[in-house]
Structure formats: structure tokens, C-alpha cells
Design a protein around this motif. Sequence first.
Motif, mmCIF file in Angstrom:
data_model
loop_
_atom_site.group_PDB
_atom_site.id
_atom_site.type_symbol
_atom_site.label_atom_id
_atom_site.label_comp_id
_atom_site.label_asym_id
_atom_site.label_seq_id
_atom_site.Cartn_x
_atom_site.Cartn_y
_atom_site.Cartn_z
ATOM 1 N N LEU A 139 8.841 1.446 5.815
ATOM 2 C CA LEU A 139 8.002 0.325 5.694
ATOM 3 C C LEU A 139 7.724 0.105 4.146
ATOM 4 O O LEU A 139 7.481 -1.124 4.030
ATOM 5 C CB LEU A 139 7.208 -0.001 6.664
ATOM 6 C CG LEU A 139 5.434 0.672 6.671
ATOM 7 C CD1 LEU A 139 4.963 -0.040 7.677
ATOM 8 C CD2 LEU A 139 5.629 2.168 6.933
ATOM 9 N N ASP A 140 7.185 1.246 3.711
ATOM 10 C CA ASP A 140 6.730 1.135 2.188
ATOM 11 C C ASP A 140 7.960 1.355 1.197
ATOM 12 O O ASP A 140 7.612 1.740 -0.031
ATOM 13 C CB ASP A 140 5.497 2.082 2.197
ATOM 14 C CG ASP A 140 4.264 1.432 3.140
ATOM 15 O OD1 ASP A 140 4.012 0.222 2.904
ATOM 16 O OD2 ASP A 140 3.663 2.280 3.785
ATOM 17 N N HIS B 144 3.975 3.245 11.990
ATOM 18 C CA HIS B 144 3.671 1.883 12.068
ATOM 19 C C HIS B 144 4.846 1.306 12.596
ATOM 20 O O HIS B 144 5.487 0.826 11.925
ATOM 21 C CB HIS B 144 3.151 1.323 10.623
ATOM 22 C CG HIS B 144 1.779 1.533 10.158
ATOM 23 N ND1 HIS B 144 1.485 2.586 9.700
ATOM 24 C CD2 HIS B 144 0.868 0.786 10.252
ATOM 25 C CE1 HIS B 144 0.260 2.692 9.347
ATOM 26 N NE2 HIS B 144 -0.245 1.416 9.633
ATOM 27 N N ARG C 184 -0.582 -5.025 -6.928
ATOM 28 C CA ARG C 184 -1.924 -4.971 -6.538
ATOM 29 C C ARG C 184 -2.646 -3.795 -6.473
ATOM 30 O O ARG C 184 -2.326 -2.519 -6.783
ATOM 31 C CB ARG C 184 -1.905 -5.542 -5.032
ATOM 32 C CG ARG C 184 -1.257 -4.582 -4.137
ATOM 33 C CD ARG C 184 -0.941 -5.452 -2.815
ATOM 34 N NE ARG C 184 -0.045 -4.230 -2.045
ATOM 35 C CZ ARG C 184 -0.186 -3.988 -0.782
ATOM 36 N NH1 ARG C 184 -1.292 -4.428 0.026
ATOM 37 N NH2 ARG C 184 0.733 -3.271 -0.178
HETATM 38 C C1 BMA Z 1 -1.529 -0.248 5.207
HETATM 39 C C2 BMA Z 1 -1.179 -0.596 3.892
HETATM 40 C C3 BMA Z 1 0.172 -1.318 3.772
HETATM 41 C C4 BMA Z 1 1.032 -0.353 4.297
HETATM 42 C C5 BMA Z 1 0.669 0.296 5.712
HETATM 43 C C6 BMA Z 1 1.788 1.485 6.090
HETATM 44 O O1 BMA Z 1 -2.642 0.561 5.261
HETATM 45 O O2 BMA Z 1 -1.051 0.291 2.928
HETATM 46 O O3 BMA Z 1 0.386 -1.829 2.595
HETATM 47 O O4 BMA Z 1 2.311 -0.866 4.318
HETATM 48 O O5 BMA Z 1 -0.504 0.993 5.681
HETATM 49 O O6 BMA Z 1 1.678 2.639 5.143
#
Ligand code: BMA
Length: 374
Positions: free
Chosen positions: A97-98, A124, A337
Motif C-alpha cells: 500500500l505504500d 493494513h 508531506r
Molecule cells: C499509516 C500512514 C499511511 C500508511 C499506513 C500503512 O500510519 O503512514 O500513510 O499508508 O500507515 O503503512
Amino acid sequence: MRKTIIVSFITFFFSIGSSVAQDSVKLNDKKATKPTKALYQQLHEVSNKNQTIFGHQDDLAYGYHWWGNNSDVKQVAGDYPGLYGWDIGEIGNEKNLDGIPFADIKRYIKEAHGRGGITTLSWHMVNLKTKTSAWDKTSVVHEMFKGGKYHEEFIQKLDLVADFLNDLEVAGEKIPVLFRPWHEHNGSWFWWGGKNVSKEDYIKLWQFTVKYLRDKKKIHHVVYVYSTDSFETEKMYLDRYPGDEYVDILGFDDYGAFRKNADDAREKWIINELEIIAKLADQKGKVCAFTETGIEAMVDDHFFTKKLLPMLNHNEWTRKAAYVMVWRNANYEKEQRDHFYAPYKGHSSAPDFKKFTEDESILLESDLNKKKSK
Ligand code: BMA
């Protein structure tokens, strides 16, 4: 004389009793491989020595100013983190996802393992009903069990996880990992959390996940990590606990004390959390850890030595956390960001972080081999 003999007998049996309780920790998986047992034992020993392994999410994949095969932690501290977090969200796609290719994640895990580093995986997972993301609150868990509309898709996802885990192999031996599914479930921001699922279904989801991977897919190189978000009492912590037979590490995530304008009471709150999980782990013969924390964009230049370290070193219980992991350093150019939790080279908090890693209680990767003395 007799009294002395009796006393020494009692002392003898007591010392056996307590050393058994202290030295042998058992994984929920009775068939766990030797390296998996060794990893669990290693974490237990680190905890008993009042040391804490430092971890960083996505450390090798990207950093604030770079992408691929580097490490902000190493650039600042001169050594890699002892623990690496990776997320398998969007498994089945080429990239997670990242945006990290799964092939790269596997390679990084193997490389770190070769150096003695430890891996933890979070997930996630997308909401199977809406196919959007983990943050989609649409209620779906009750439809993921046998007979449910999304059961088959859930099984397919678990099969992908099993394949991924099975690919983590070097020289015919599987690399043990700490798997932390369905995390922060006492908050309501994920489809598996809080108001979006009943307590019974959450517990069922956890148990099913473990049983499927461990018993059905016969994966025996996994240590299971339960991690809530912030909590106040033992009762709250255990509210949706799936049971000792499904969990090996007791953890929690908490960023609350480090948010802008957080008051000092929140620091005491974290100390209380660390104490609660340490006492529970002690009672249950398990390991405890501070599974996620940090301060976004490193807005406090003394975060590591003045906030985190004193919390970890507060007392005999808080010192028990086997590891602490800070979240990822999002790449500035790609993501535009300020979303990073470890300093990068040149950042004003870098000297403080270096000092933190030099503390005798904090372990980086090469300390895991050398065993920093305390
Ligand atoms: C969250 C953020 C999101 C990221 C997610 C999974 O806390 O950092 O930007 O997609 O974790 O790594």
C-alpha cells in the motif's frame, strides 16, 4: 541444622520454580521451528536484561530523501535498527500500500536476517466488501467467516500471506517473523476495530487467522503479536484478547503523548500502559513490546532522550519492553508531506537520536550479535 537443610531445600525449589517461570517462554505454536523458538527466547532475554531493541517501519525501502537500499537510521546512528517493520497491505499486487514491491520487501527481510535483524509484519488489509482500504469502516468481518459472502476472498488473501511467509527462506530454513495482524482494534478507524465489529467477531477473526496459517497451512515460523491502541486498564487491554493459545507478544501502539499540545498526563499514561503489558506478560509467560510509537515530523529535537528513553527506563516494569518501533519515514519527494518518525541525516534531532541509540539499554542490529553488556 535441620532447619537450615529445610530452608535450603525450600530455597532450592523456589529458585527452580522461578527460573522455570523466567527462562522458558512457550510459543502458542507447539510445532514452531527451532529458529522461531530461538527468536522468541532472544526477545525474552532482551526483556529480562532490561534492554529494548529499536525498530523502524520500512527502514531499508525508502527514507525522507531517497528511495531504495539505504537506511535513515544507519545514516544517523551508524548502525541499522535491530527490528524492521513491513506492511503487507495490498498483498497480491506487485507493490504494497505504500508503493514498495513485495519482491523488495522479501529481499530486505532476507538481508536483515543475514545481519541478525528481526522482522515484524503488520497488515493494513483492504475492506473486502468495498475493496477500498483498511480505513473503510463498512462492517464486513461477520461476512468473512465460513458461509459468508467474503469468506472465499478472505481465504485467498490468507493463502497469499502464507505464500509470502513461505518465500522467506534462506538455505532451506524459513526466517521467523513477528506477525501483528488486526492491530489498534480498540479504536474505530479500521474495519476490524471498535464499533465496526462485534467483540465476538473480532476474536473469531484473530483465532481464525492463526488457526488457518498455523494449522491449515502448517506455517510454523510465526510469532503472533497482539497490539491494541492506547488503553487505560488491564481490563480494557484484554477486552478483545483472543486468548493465550493465539498470542505470543503483548504490545500496544500509542502516539498520543507526543501529539501537539498533549499534556504531561499522557506521558504517565504511556508508563501505565508499559507497566500493564509487562505485568501481564510476566503472568502469562509471554513477551511484551511497544509495537508502534513516535512523534510525527520529529518536531521535538529531544524526543528520543527526553521523552521515549525516560519512559522506557521509568521502572522495573517499563524496562521490560523487548522492542520499541517508530513508524516510517515517508519520502518527501514522493509523498510531499512531513510524515516521518526517525531523524534523517542533517535533521536537527539527529544528535539526540544518536545519543539515544548509544544508551546501554537500546539495541541496534549489531548489538543483537555483540550483546551490549549491561
Ligand atoms: C499509516 C500512514 C499511511 C500508511 C499506513 C500503512 O500510519 O503512514 O500513510 O499508508 O500507515 O503503512
